[in-house]
Design an enzyme around this catalytic site. Sequence first.
Site, short mmCIF file in Angstrom:
data_model
loop_
_atom_site.label_atom_id
_atom_site.label_comp_id
_atom_site.label_asym_id
_atom_site.label_seq_id
_atom_site.Cartn_x
_atom_site.Cartn_y
_atom_site.Cartn_z
N LYS A 1 0.87 -1.18 0.00
CA LYS A 1 0.00 0.00 0.00
C LYS A 1 0.90 1.21 0.00
CE LYS A 1 -4.51 0.41 0.58
NZ LYS A 1 -5.33 -0.65 -0.01
N1 GLU Z 1 -6.97 -0.32 -3.22
C1 GLU Z 1 -7.73 -1.47 -3.49
C2 GLU Z 1 -7.77 -2.42 -2.31
O1 GLU Z 1 -7.52 -2.07 -1.22
C3 GLU Z 1 -7.30 -2.17 -4.77
C4 GLU Z 1 -5.88 -2.65 -4.80
C5 GLU Z 1 -5.43 -3.15 -6.14
O2 GLU Z 1 -6.24 -3.21 -7.05
O3 GLU Z 1 -4.25 -3.49 -6.26
O4 GLU Z 1 -8.12 -3.56 -2.41
#
Ligand code: GLU
Length: 418
Positions: A107
């Site tokens: 993240k």
């Molecule tokens: N931000 C989204 C999540 O927390 C998508 C992450 C992604 O598609 O890599 O699942």
Amino acid sequence: MSVYTGPVFEMARQQFNIIADHIGMPEGERDRMLYPKRAVTVAVPIHRDDGSTAVFQGYRVQHHLTLGPTKGGTRFSRTVDLGEIAALAIWMSWKCALAGLPYGGAKGGVTVDPLALSPRELEALSRRYMQEMIPFVGPHTDVMAPDMGTNEQVMAWFMDTYSAYQGKTVTEIVTGKPVASGGTVGRREATGRGVVHLVRRAAEAIQLNPLGATAIVQGFGNVGAITARELAQQGVKVIGVSDHTGCLFDRRGLPVAEMERYAAQHRGLAGFSAEAAADPETLLTQPCDILVPAALERVIDAGVARKLSCRILAEGANGPTTPEADEVLRERGDIYVLPDLLCNSGGVIVSYFEWVQDLQQLFWEENEVNERLGQLLDRAFHLMSTRAAHDGVSNRIAAMAIGVEKVFAAKRLRGLFP
Ligand code: GLU
């Protein structure tokens, strides 16, 4: 390991320990499983429109590299800090493992209010953030995606910036891009579509007829708005919705399509209807069949959990329910919980499809994307339900245990080097 602090990290740690106890993970293995492999913080300077220079704090946390590249969104929000990003990266690991994706979790984020930036400033911030991250990311190292406060346009800027530095177009460096620049059809809708697909499965499990059932959705960004739209298309009556600007409630049902158009034009729901304006504090505890928190972490604590009056809790957000609230839900036993790890995994599942298509330069039709999304969600739903029944635990513990075990098994097989 005290660089990771704050309530959201504590929550991820607490949850992990519950799972580690449940599956009997030896004490000596736990730190290796929990603490992120890498965390990068960067200063992101930009020129403001008024000629001044502003510096923002940026982060990227890569939780584990055991199964393949790391994967996860980038969040632009005022509340972003290292502990929160690390927690979200850890949750991404369990989420990807549960869905069977060949990724570790990651993240990233920047501590900024994106609504306080002009479009030019947002572009400058996005490009400079990606530029600072170039040494740490790559299509086989770490693949970014959207999260709160970022969107397809930001992903296009990320991809363009990375590509400019490589001297060639590298679409597979980020997912959640516009279809016109290497994105996949169905990614924008994927998280909300996945939430609603799973709500249907949960409704079957508790014999709730979605036709005429009522829903409340907290959050009206990409996840909340599309969930509300898809629920309405299934014949569910959306009676409450909120975002960071406003809250609306009407027992007779809200006009979701109109609200979507309005929110896109006015950057939020505020001012949509004076008659339906409501108190956001009590939205989650209004009686309804389906409650979808699709905004921030930790909005359902023990106090809120005691007052919930829904039959299905579908966690579109990451980490909306605290471990103390989980305990209350377990005691109550009358709410079917679709835990975040499963419930919002449609987003990263279709991100995986996007990455695969970009690597192969072979693009799928939308029905193929949706069909495969449904298959992976059903498989994960089945794994979770079977495990919950077998172990006599909550859906969250079951889902997380499956994810943690997969990573643990892979780490053990690969061994510890040197
Ligand atoms: N931000 C989204 C999540 O927390 C998508 C992450 C992604 O598609 O890599 O699942």
